[in-house]
Design a protein around this motif. Sequence first.
Motif, PDB file in Angstrom:
ATOM      1  N   THR A 268       0.823  -1.212   0.000  1.00 57.57           N
ATOM      2  CA  THR A 268       0.000   0.000   0.000  1.00 57.57           C
ATOM      3  C   THR A 268       0.856   1.261   0.000  1.00 57.57           C
ATOM      4  O   THR A 268       0.430   2.304  -0.518  1.00 57.57           O
ATOM      5  CB  THR A 268      -0.916   0.028   1.238  1.00 57.57           C
ATOM      6  OG1 THR A 268      -0.105   0.099   2.432  1.00 57.57           O
ATOM      7  CG2 THR A 268      -1.804  -1.205   1.296  1.00 57.57           C
ATOM      8  N   GLY A 269       2.028   1.171   0.597  1.00 52.51           N
ATOM      9  CA  GLY A 269       2.843   2.375   0.764  1.00 52.51           C
ATOM     10  C   GLY A 269       2.350   3.269   1.883  1.00 52.51           C
ATOM     11  O   GLY A 269       2.864   4.379   2.064  1.00 52.51           O
ATOM     12  N   TYR A 270       1.376   2.794   2.664  1.00 50.92           N
ATOM     13  CA  TYR A 270       0.794   3.609   3.734  1.00 50.92           C
ATOM     14  C   TYR A 270       1.550   3.381   5.041  1.00 50.92           C
ATOM     15  O   TYR A 270       2.076   2.282   5.288  1.00 50.92           O
ATOM     16  CB  TYR A 270      -0.673   3.250   3.941  1.00 50.92           C
ATOM     17  CG  TYR A 270      -1.552   3.450   2.736  1.00 50.92           C
ATOM     18  CD1 TYR A 270      -1.223   4.366   1.733  1.00 50.92           C
ATOM     19  CD2 TYR A 270      -2.737   2.718   2.596  1.00 50.92           C
ATOM     20  CE1 TYR A 270      -2.047   4.547   0.632  1.00 50.92           C
ATOM     21  CE2 TYR A 270      -3.563   2.890   1.501  1.00 50.92           C
ATOM     22  CZ  TYR A 270      -3.215   3.798   0.517  1.00 50.92           C
ATOM     23  OH  TYR A 270      -4.033   3.965  -0.577  1.00 50.92           O
ATOM     24  N   PRO A 271       1.577   4.373   5.933  1.00 48.80           N
ATOM     25  CA  PRO A 271       2.303   4.214   7.210  1.00 48.80           C
ATOM     26  C   PRO A 271       1.632   3.239   8.167  1.00 48.80           C
ATOM     27  O   PRO A 271       2.311   2.544   8.913  1.00 48.80           O
ATOM     28  CB  PRO A 271       2.356   5.632   7.780  1.00 48.80           C
ATOM     29  CG  PRO A 271       1.237   6.368   7.105  1.00 48.80           C
ATOM     30  CD  PRO A 271       1.104   5.767   5.740  1.00 48.80           C
ATOM     31  N   LEU A 272       0.314   3.223   8.211  1.00 48.88           N
ATOM     32  CA  LEU A 272      -0.459   2.293   9.045  1.00 48.88           C
ATOM     33  C   LEU A 272       0.100   2.182  10.463  1.00 48.88           C
ATOM     34  O   LEU A 272       0.464   1.109  10.935  1.00 48.88           O
ATOM     35  CB  LEU A 272      -0.502   0.907   8.391  1.00 48.88           C
ATOM     36  CG  LEU A 272      -1.165   0.855   7.013  1.00 48.88           C
ATOM     37  CD1 LEU A 272      -0.941  -0.507   6.364  1.00 48.88           C
ATOM     38  CD2 LEU A 272      -2.650   1.161   7.118  1.00 48.88           C
ATOM     39  N   PRO A 273       0.161   3.300  11.178  1.00 48.90           N
ATOM     40  CA  PRO A 273       0.724   3.264  12.534  1.00 48.90           C
ATOM     41  C   PRO A 273      -0.161   2.480  13.495  1.00 48.90           C
ATOM     42  O   PRO A 273      -1.383   2.417  13.329  1.00 48.90           O
ATOM     43  CB  PRO A 273       0.783   4.738  12.920  1.00 48.90           C
ATOM     44  CG  PRO A 273      -0.312   5.381  12.116  1.00 48.90           C
ATOM     45  CD  PRO A 273      -0.327   4.649  10.815  1.00 48.90           C
ATOM     46  N   LEU A 274       0.473   1.877  14.505  1.00 45.31           N
ATOM     47  CA  LEU A 274      -0.271   1.228  15.569  1.00 45.31           C
ATOM     48  C   LEU A 274      -0.629   2.273  16.626  1.00 45.31           C
ATOM     49  O   LEU A 274       0.199   3.138  16.964  1.00 45.31           O
ATOM     50  CB  LEU A 274       0.556   0.116  16.209  1.00 45.31           C
ATOM     51  CG  LEU A 274       0.458  -1.277  15.591  1.00 45.31           C
ATOM     52  CD1 LEU A 274       0.939  -1.273  14.146  1.00 45.31           C
ATOM     53  CD2 LEU A 274       1.262  -2.286  16.412  1.00 45.31           C
ATOM     54  N   THR A 275      -1.856   2.206  17.139  1.00 43.19           N
ATOM     55  CA  THR A 275      -2.300   3.180  18.122  1.00 43.19           C
ATOM     56  C   THR A 275      -3.250   2.520  19.109  1.00 43.19           C
ATOM     57  O   THR A 275      -3.882   1.508  18.783  1.00 43.19           O
ATOM     58  CB  THR A 275      -2.994   4.373  17.447  1.00 43.19           C
ATOM     59  OG1 THR A 275      -3.406   5.318  18.448  1.00 43.19           O
ATOM     60  CG2 THR A 275      -4.217   3.928  16.658  1.00 43.19           C
ATOM     61  N   THR A 276      -3.349   3.087  20.276  1.00 43.66           N
ATOM     62  CA  THR A 276      -4.321   2.616  21.270  1.00 43.66           C
ATOM     63  C   THR A 276      -5.471   3.603  21.416  1.00 43.66           C
ATOM     64  O   THR A 276      -6.314   3.437  22.303  1.00 43.66           O
ATOM     65  CB  THR A 276      -3.637   2.426  22.633  1.00 43.66           C
ATOM     66  OG1 THR A 276      -3.058   3.671  23.052  1.00 43.66           O
ATOM     67  CG2 THR A 276      -2.553   1.364  22.549  1.00 43.66           C
ATOM     68  N   HIS A 277      -5.531   4.591  20.553  1.00 43.35           N
ATOM     69  CA  HIS A 277      -6.539   5.643  20.691  1.00 43.35           C
ATOM     70  C   HIS A 277      -7.332   5.806  19.391  1.00 43.35           C
ATOM     71  O   HIS A 277      -6.991   5.243  18.354  1.00 43.35           O
ATOM     72  CB  HIS A 277      -5.874   6.974  21.046  1.00 43.35           C
ATOM     73  CG  HIS A 277      -5.018   6.919  22.266  1.00 43.35           C
ATOM     74  ND1 HIS A 277      -5.525   6.744  23.536  1.00 43.35           N
ATOM     75  CD2 HIS A 277      -3.659   6.987  22.400  1.00 43.35           C
ATOM     76  CE1 HIS A 277      -4.534   6.723  24.398  1.00 43.35           C
ATOM     77  NE2 HIS A 277      -3.393   6.867  23.736  1.00 43.35           N
ATOM     78  N   GLY A 278      -8.378   6.624  19.473  1.00 39.25           N
ATOM     79  CA  GLY A 278      -9.137   6.993  18.289  1.00 39.25           C
ATOM     80  C   GLY A 278     -10.252   6.034  17.942  1.00 39.25           C
ATOM     81  O   GLY A 278     -10.575   5.096  18.691  1.00 39.25           O
ATOM     82  N   ARG A 279     -10.844   6.260  16.788  1.00 40.69           N
ATOM     83  CA  ARG A 279     -11.949   5.452  16.281  1.00 40.69           C
ATOM     84  C   ARG A 279     -11.676   5.075  14.832  1.00 40.69           C
ATOM     85  O   ARG A 279     -10.862   5.684  14.165  1.00 40.69           O
ATOM     86  CB  ARG A 279     -13.276   6.219  16.389  1.00 40.69           C
ATOM     87  CG  ARG A 279     -13.694   6.541  17.808  1.00 40.69           C
ATOM     88  CD  ARG A 279     -15.036   7.260  17.822  1.00 40.69           C
ATOM     89  NE  ARG A 279     -15.467   7.569  19.185  1.00 40.69           N
ATOM     90  CZ  ARG A 279     -16.602   8.189  19.481  1.00 40.69           C
ATOM     91  NH1 ARG A 279     -17.414   8.596  18.504  1.00 40.69           N
ATOM     92  NH2 ARG A 279     -16.916   8.421  20.752  1.00 40.69           N
TER      93      ARG A 279
END
Length: 538
Positions: free
Chosen positions: A96-107
């Motif tokens: 994809t070339g996307y960063p796709l960060p891991l997070t514990t927050h948000g929706r």
Amino acid sequence: MRRHPSTTPRTPRLTRALGSLLLVAAAGVFAVGAAPAGQERAAATPLDRIVPAPASAEAGGSPYLVTRDTRIRIDAAREDTRRIGAYLADVLRPSTGYPLPLTTHGRGGIRLRLANGRFGAEGYRLDSGARGVTITAREPAGLFHGVQTLRQLLPAAVERKSVQPGPWPVAGGTVEDAPRYAYRGAMLDVSRHFFTVAQVKRYIDELALYKINKLHLHLSDDQGWRIAVDSWPRLAAYGGSTEVGGGPGGFYTKDDYREIVRYAASRYLEVVPEIDMPGHTNAALASYAELNCDGVAPPLYTGTKVGFSSLCVAKDRTYDFVDDVIRELAALTPGRYLHIGGDEAHSTSHDDYVKFMDRVQPVVAKYGKTVIGWHQLTGATPAPGALAQYWGLDSTSAAEKEQVAKAARNGTGLILSPADRVYLDMKYTKDTPLGLAWAGYVEVRRSYDWDPGAYLPGAPASAVRGVEAPLWSETLSTSAHIDYMAFPRLPGAAELGWSPAATHDWETYKVRLAAQAPRWDALGIGYYRSPQVPWPSR
């Protein structure tokens, strides 16, 4: 046994769900939402394309589109969830070339969630809609299996290691899934030909895609001993120095083996090591003269005949050897099982065979493991809790089948590996350039079109613990060889082990199987293009 034996329409449970999915597919499903310019509309893979077939699948709602803004949301306090999230990101980022960060927050985004529920040890639920994809499971293994389903719902190009144009839609709907059997295995013979740690890891990744959870490693045979044993060092140094055809062979150091175990565990596979005995032992007999009844070590062996070797059942030194090997291997193996072979012991008398198994099975228990043996173990007295791995044929004698069935009725669990169904080293047709044909030719439909729960006459369905697809390596020496013989039959064996019996239907399966081909192309898996399967044109 397995090498040269003496004799050479259902209604799917998901009809309603799959019917609606096919209608959705026919109408065309389109991703909506915050798509990049030029990617506003893209066909999504319908949920009915999953292999193995899920327990239930319901299409509905808008698809989710993975974009540059997508995040992978994980539980804050769970390291196993973080590892699975990192695994998913590693799959998706290159293509994809996307960063796709891991997070514990948000929706929104892709959420990996552990929660109490009726998922079992390996089940999961996948919910997909315009706002995101959520995979929920009770245990990390279920979460990992749900990630494999998500991979299959994304376009096949997601498996490539370079940036692809996309877009990356996931069809809207819900999948609820859990396995039919707890034991879903594949065996790799590293004794006839040796395969490196990297080659084994490659196969592990292929197994994981189809929710297989056991890797059975055949670590010793007449042609080679492949695991270091400190108390008997010549087993690997000398017994591992060759292979079929006289090649250089090889063996795993203890650190090599630990790395295989670690890597398999990261893909939620349990390693089941096998030391075959009392037959299939020439590599050990050649390494140590004292293991032979006459005290004379035979030469190393590089052919493919079977049944000519045997440990000396009468010698106490034999059981010192067995105890040392099992002790060291059990200490390296966190899984619950240790396979002691027991097949094709033609050079061991029946009485000696029984005596040997009576002495060896308690050794396995002493070191905290559960015995697995090839189904000839049922000719002795299987230990409580032992599993017998059946490798017979449709044409195997009624008496031999009844021996196994009787053991099953008396409490011995069964792993089904019928050679003329799921031995992946059998030729597809007479023209197949690799493999053997002593069990017959095994085309793709034959390998899929049987029911493990009803296969062995007289054996209760409740005795069946699962299915395993062995891959013997007399004719195989490269990863390309492994891929060609395993694909497309391996996914069928995986489905027999995972999916509800009511979903097993060749006519619908062959369509789902064909849809896997672009994914194999993207992964670099060279496969046999069976004429029985409606493959897409290349």
